[in-house]
Design an enzyme around this catalytic site. Sequence first.
Site, mmCIF file in Angstrom:
data_model
loop_
_atom_site.group_PDB
_atom_site.id
_atom_site.type_symbol
_atom_site.label_atom_id
_atom_site.label_comp_id
_atom_site.label_asym_id
_atom_site.label_seq_id
_atom_site.Cartn_x
_atom_site.Cartn_y
_atom_site.Cartn_z
ATOM 1 N N LYS A 14 -54.192 -32.390 10.339
ATOM 2 C CA LYS A 14 -54.334 -32.304 11.798
ATOM 3 C C LYS A 14 -54.338 -33.692 12.448
ATOM 4 O O LYS A 14 -53.566 -33.958 13.364
ATOM 5 C CB LYS A 14 -55.633 -31.565 12.185
ATOM 6 C CG LYS A 14 -55.715 -30.143 11.690
ATOM 7 C CD LYS A 14 -56.956 -29.423 12.211
ATOM 8 C CE LYS A 14 -58.276 -30.010 11.767
ATOM 9 N NZ LYS A 14 -58.561 -29.867 10.322
ATOM 10 N N ARG A 89 -63.427 -24.776 16.600
ATOM 11 C CA ARG A 89 -63.680 -24.443 15.203
ATOM 12 C C ARG A 89 -64.461 -23.141 15.067
ATOM 13 O O ARG A 89 -64.722 -22.702 13.960
ATOM 14 C CB ARG A 89 -64.494 -25.556 14.549
ATOM 15 C CG ARG A 89 -63.641 -26.591 13.807
ATOM 16 C CD ARG A 89 -64.584 -27.668 13.305
ATOM 17 N NE ARG A 89 -64.169 -28.353 12.136
ATOM 18 C CZ ARG A 89 -63.679 -29.599 12.147
ATOM 19 N NH1 ARG A 89 -63.481 -30.231 13.267
ATOM 20 N NH2 ARG A 89 -63.362 -30.186 11.027
ATOM 21 N N ARG A 123 -58.469 -39.299 0.407
ATOM 22 C CA ARG A 123 -58.293 -39.786 1.776
ATOM 23 C C ARG A 123 -59.124 -41.047 2.023
ATOM 24 O O ARG A 123 -60.244 -41.168 1.565
ATOM 25 C CB ARG A 123 -58.724 -38.687 2.757
ATOM 26 C CG ARG A 123 -58.718 -39.126 4.201
ATOM 27 C CD ARG A 123 -58.580 -37.981 5.134
ATOM 28 N NE ARG A 123 -59.809 -37.211 5.275
ATOM 29 C CZ ARG A 123 -59.904 -36.149 6.081
ATOM 30 N NH1 ARG A 123 -58.862 -35.743 6.778
ATOM 31 N NH2 ARG A 123 -61.033 -35.489 6.167
ATOM 32 N N ARG A 156 -64.822 -41.341 3.853
ATOM 33 C CA ARG A 156 -65.832 -40.638 4.643
ATOM 34 C C ARG A 156 -66.853 -39.994 3.710
ATOM 35 O O ARG A 156 -66.475 -39.464 2.670
ATOM 36 C CB ARG A 156 -65.150 -39.551 5.478
ATOM 37 C CG ARG A 156 -64.460 -40.099 6.701
ATOM 38 C CD ARG A 156 -63.573 -39.068 7.385
ATOM 39 N NE ARG A 156 -64.171 -37.740 7.539
ATOM 40 C CZ ARG A 156 -63.582 -36.736 8.177
ATOM 41 N NH1 ARG A 156 -62.385 -36.910 8.738
ATOM 42 N NH2 ARG A 156 -64.146 -35.562 8.271
ATOM 43 N N ARG A 167 -67.364 -27.716 3.429
ATOM 44 C CA ARG A 167 -66.469 -27.693 4.595
ATOM 45 C C ARG A 167 -65.410 -26.610 4.453
ATOM 46 O O ARG A 167 -65.048 -25.957 5.432
ATOM 47 C CB ARG A 167 -65.815 -29.065 4.788
ATOM 48 C CG ARG A 167 -66.791 -30.087 5.363
ATOM 49 C CD ARG A 167 -66.323 -31.481 5.131
ATOM 50 N NE ARG A 167 -65.156 -31.818 5.912
ATOM 51 C CZ ARG A 167 -64.262 -32.740 5.552
ATOM 52 N NH1 ARG A 167 -64.399 -33.397 4.420
ATOM 53 N NH2 ARG A 167 -63.253 -32.993 6.331
HETATM 54 P P1 AMP Z 1 -63.244 -33.760 11.267
HETATM 55 O O1 AMP Z 1 -63.045 -35.225 11.439
HETATM 56 O O2 AMP Z 1 -62.461 -32.938 12.247
HETATM 57 O O3 AMP Z 1 -63.059 -33.301 9.847
HETATM 58 O O4 AMP Z 1 -64.781 -33.482 11.624
HETATM 59 C C1 AMP Z 1 -65.830 -34.035 10.851
HETATM 60 C C2 AMP Z 1 -67.098 -33.211 11.025
HETATM 61 O O5 AMP Z 1 -67.524 -33.271 12.400
HETATM 62 C C3 AMP Z 1 -66.970 -31.740 10.717
HETATM 63 O O6 AMP Z 1 -67.097 -31.451 9.329
HETATM 64 C C4 AMP Z 1 -68.126 -31.167 11.531
HETATM 65 O O7 AMP Z 1 -69.364 -31.406 10.899
HETATM 66 C C5 AMP Z 1 -68.072 -32.027 12.790
HETATM 67 N N1 AMP Z 1 -67.190 -31.413 13.808
HETATM 68 C C6 AMP Z 1 -66.010 -31.900 14.275
HETATM 69 N N2 AMP Z 1 -65.464 -31.080 15.179
HETATM 70 C C7 AMP Z 1 -66.338 -30.036 15.294
HETATM 71 C C8 AMP Z 1 -66.337 -28.834 16.047
HETATM 72 N N3 AMP Z 1 -65.328 -28.523 16.878
HETATM 73 N N4 AMP Z 1 -67.397 -28.004 15.912
HETATM 74 C C9 AMP Z 1 -68.436 -28.280 15.097
HETATM 75 N N5 AMP Z 1 -68.481 -29.371 14.335
HETATM 76 C C10 AMP Z 1 -67.443 -30.254 14.428
#
Ligand code: AMP
Length: 217
Positions: A14, A89, A123, A156, A167
């Site tokens: 994404k 999400r 990653r 990360r 996740r």
């Molecule tokens: P990402 O970088 O998109 O993988 O997001 C990292 C983490 O941030 C996720 O595993 C969630 O803990 C939190 N997060 C990001 N976007 C959302 C969302 N829309 N709703 C809830 N938690 C989020």
Amino acid sequence: MVKIVMLGPPGAGKGTYATRLAPKLGIPTISTGELFRENIKNNTEIGKKAKEYIEKGELVPDEIVIEMLKQRLQKDDTKNGFILDGFPRTLEQAKALEEISDIDVVIYLDVPEEIIIKRLSARRQCKKCGAIYNLLYLKPKVDGICDKCGGELYQRDDDKPEAIKERLRVYEEKTAPLKEYYINKGKLITIKTTKIDTPPEEQVEKIMEALKQKGLI
Ligand code: AMP
């Protein structure tokens, strides 16, 4: 004007595709994950609230993320559209988004789980500019250093095995149902990945083609 949502499991691409697509369309990428990471780095109230959920691989509660996104969408740079990476999400977030803005299209990234797991463990991300790399197929020119800004690359915390498992479980439970939701609204375009080393540019071209076919660009 085009408003796009990128949907798919963690590690589907994404962020990688959104950040390449956005300059072609002249619109910003808005990643709720990045917004949280910035808030954590700056030790803000949002950052303090979100940190423990993110570290465990859980979702941050809807009301926090919805409020943060609402504020971000009020900025001027979104007036010609935007790409959302990592939002919505949950079904509640999708419904809240409808109240805030009219989404044109949802790009669903269909990637087999074995590719996802390999990708996430390899990653790496730039501490300074957030650019995404992969030690298996999207390597930086110099080990550990960002090609774009010279920043330091790191892994990360939530890309470590225990958090990855959680996740993916959370994705299946909370986010995967959004596919059906957007199919029913006639907004879903599926972009399939079958090989781990498909160059991002190739997939971005496919997305551009699909947007043209839909008459959105
Ligand atoms: P990402 O970088 O998109 O993988 O997001 C990292 C983490 O941030 C996720 O595993 C969630 O803990 C939190 N997060 C990001 N976007 C959302 C969302 N829309 N709703 C809830 N938690 C989020």
